[in-house]
Enzyme design. Structure first.
Site, PDB file in Angstrom:
ATOM      1  CE  LYS A  36      31.076  41.734  15.907  1.00 18.79           C
ATOM      2  NZ  LYS A  36      29.870  41.433  15.143  1.00 18.79           N
ATOM      3  CE  LYS A 105      25.503  43.804  13.142  1.00 21.69           C
ATOM      4  NZ  LYS A 105      26.937  43.861  13.010  1.00 21.69           N
TER       5      LYS A 105
END
Length: 161
Positions: A36, A105
């Site tokens: 991811k 992030k």
């Protein structure tokens, strides 16, 4: 993107199918998290590079819609040029789906993985600097496509169609 033992994955699959359509077992526990972050690193880098090219083209007098027509039938085509630019950037529809905070992030995670492995990330590292710039400008709660607003400000143009 699911990591874990194959047997656990098979057992959880019916529940995962309730959450989404494209479910891929990618390896051991943690592998889903890794892919991811890496996928988002590619997406972020492609979006930023497309944004810079589009902004420069506009600055040089090109029509952004015509630029996208050419890019999307040429080797520069990407999800960013094919979907995000026509549906969000050109229409100025920056509704929040996935925030810039979340993208930064994930980029931090990917860059940390590279640092732990002592491998250079020249292209992605440069892209990360641009994302951090947009984040420090206070765009964190905006949709991640707001990176384009930051690029537009640097080029003193607006990409709209």
């Amino acid at each position: 993107m699911v990591g874990g033992e194959e047997s656990d994955y098979k057992e959880a699959l019916p529940f995962l199918e309730m959450l989404g359509e494209n479910i891929n077992h990618v390896g051991a526990a943690g592998a889903g998290h890794t892919i991811k972050a890496l996928n988002n690193m590619i997406s972020a880098t492609t979006l930023a590079a497309t944004g810079e090219a589009m902004a420069l083209g506009v600055k040089l007098g090109l029509d952004p819609a015509k630029m996208l027509d050419v890019i999307n039938t040429s080797t520069g085509k990407s999800f960013s040029s094919d979907f995000k630019f026509p549906n969000q950037v050109l229409t100025r529809n920056f509704e929040v789906g996935f925030t810039l905070d979340l993208m930064v992030k994930d980029l931090k995670i990917a860059m940390s993985m590279a640092e732990q492995e002592s491998v250079p990330m020249f292209i992605s590292g440069a892209s990360f600097q641009l994302w951090k710039k947009a984040w420090t400008e206070g765009r964190g709660s905006e949709d991640h496509t707001a990176i384009i607003k930051s690029i537009e400000e640097m080029f003193n143009v607006e990409i709209k169609g």
